[in-house]
Enzyme design. Structure first.
Site, mmCIF file in Angstrom:
data_model
loop_
_atom_site.group_PDB
_atom_site.id
_atom_site.type_symbol
_atom_site.label_atom_id
_atom_site.label_comp_id
_atom_site.label_asym_id
_atom_site.label_seq_id
_atom_site.Cartn_x
_atom_site.Cartn_y
_atom_site.Cartn_z
ATOM 1 N NE ARG A 1 -0.574 4.966 8.754
ATOM 2 C CZ ARG A 1 -1.849 4.849 9.088
ATOM 3 N NH1 ARG A 1 -2.213 5.098 10.332
ATOM 4 N NH2 ARG A 1 -2.755 4.498 8.190
ATOM 5 C CB CYS B 1 -5.928 -0.483 4.335
ATOM 6 S SG CYS B 1 -5.487 0.153 2.700
ATOM 7 C CG ASP C 1 -0.687 3.985 5.298
ATOM 8 O OD1 ASP C 1 0.238 4.417 6.020
ATOM 9 O OD2 ASP C 1 -1.879 4.058 5.631
ATOM 10 C CB CYS D 1 -0.923 0.011 1.219
ATOM 11 S SG CYS D 1 -2.075 1.419 1.210
ATOM 12 C CG HIS E 1 -1.814 -1.085 5.882
ATOM 13 N ND1 HIS E 1 -2.385 -0.089 6.646
ATOM 14 C CD2 HIS E 1 -1.904 -0.667 4.594
ATOM 15 C CE1 HIS E 1 -2.779 0.895 5.851
ATOM 16 N NE2 HIS E 1 -2.507 0.572 4.606
HETATM 17 CO CO CO Z 1 -3.499 1.272 2.918
#
Ligand code: CO
Length: 220
Positions: A57, A112, A55, A53, A109
């Site tokens: 993090r 999400c 993302d 992803c 994750h």
């Molecule tokens: Co995500």
């Protein structure tokens, strides 16, 4: 007006800190290995291809404690493998046919944002076309997902199914199937990362050939 905006942007602390951070990175790295960049610049032979992803993090190297050069990475919203995505297909083709990676891992994750958006009935604009694929995953597993009353829990289960379906999508590509047919060792795996604990869970859907694939998706 434009010049002023540009100036403000260039002078912002955050922006300057990125470049300062880079200087620090180079300094620290050379201190522990004076030939680090020289060696890394010679080429790459990563054994792993990671589809994760976007993302901020979930950085592949940090959460697996690996170094630059060890993981070839493709990231998009909600770690999707979409058959018409030329970007993903190009990176997959390069990873499998040129770099000859040994493992391909789809890593989702919990929590999400892409999956949370897909599970809602809100419109978010252009991205709805991308999230539609996650709604398709929901439809495939609606019987189970509809039973989960807690929305976060339901979302996390959908995160898992979204990884699993994207692992299947990978296996359905001619790129992965041709590698298997040619006897190239290639494992395809599905993982989920927990933002709350930092722990990766193996969803145990690994495939090393097309034995378990629905017949209609197989190529001769
Ligand atoms: Co995500």
């Amino acid at each position: 007006m434009c010049a002023k905006i540009e100036n403000d942007t260039l002078n912002s602390e955050l922006y300057k800190n990125l470049l300062e951070g880079n200087k620090q990175f180079v300094e620290d790295t050379l201190k522990s290995d004076p030939h680090y960049f020289e060696n890394l610049a010679k080429g790459q032979a990563p054994p792993v291809f990671w589809i994760g992803c976007a993302d901020s993090r979930v950085p592949a190297n940090q959460i697996t404690h690996t170094a630059p050069g060890q993981i070839f990475v493709h990231r998009n919203i909600a770690n999707m493998v979409i058959h018409s995505d030329m970007n993903m297909l190009s990176v997959l083709d390069y990873a499998v046919n040129v770099l000859k990676v040994k493992q391909v891992i789809v890593t989702g994750h919990y929590g999400c944002g892409g999956v949370m958006a897909a599970i809602s009935n809100e419109q978010f604009g252009l991205i709805d076309n991308w999230l539609r694929h996650i709604k398709d995953v929901y439809r495939l597993h609606a019987n189970e997902l509809d039973q989960i009353k807690d929305i976060d829990e339901r979302c996390d289960r959908l995160v898992e199914y979204n990884v699993i379906e994207n692992v299947y999508n990978l296996c359905k590509t001619s790129i992965v199937q041709n590698a298997w047919h040619n006897g190239q060792p290639l494992g395809v795996h599905g993982w989920v990362y927990s933002l709350k604990t930092g722990i990766i869970t193996d969803l145990k859907v690994s495939a090393y050939d097309d034995a378990n694939m629905d017949n209609v998706f197989k190529f001769k």
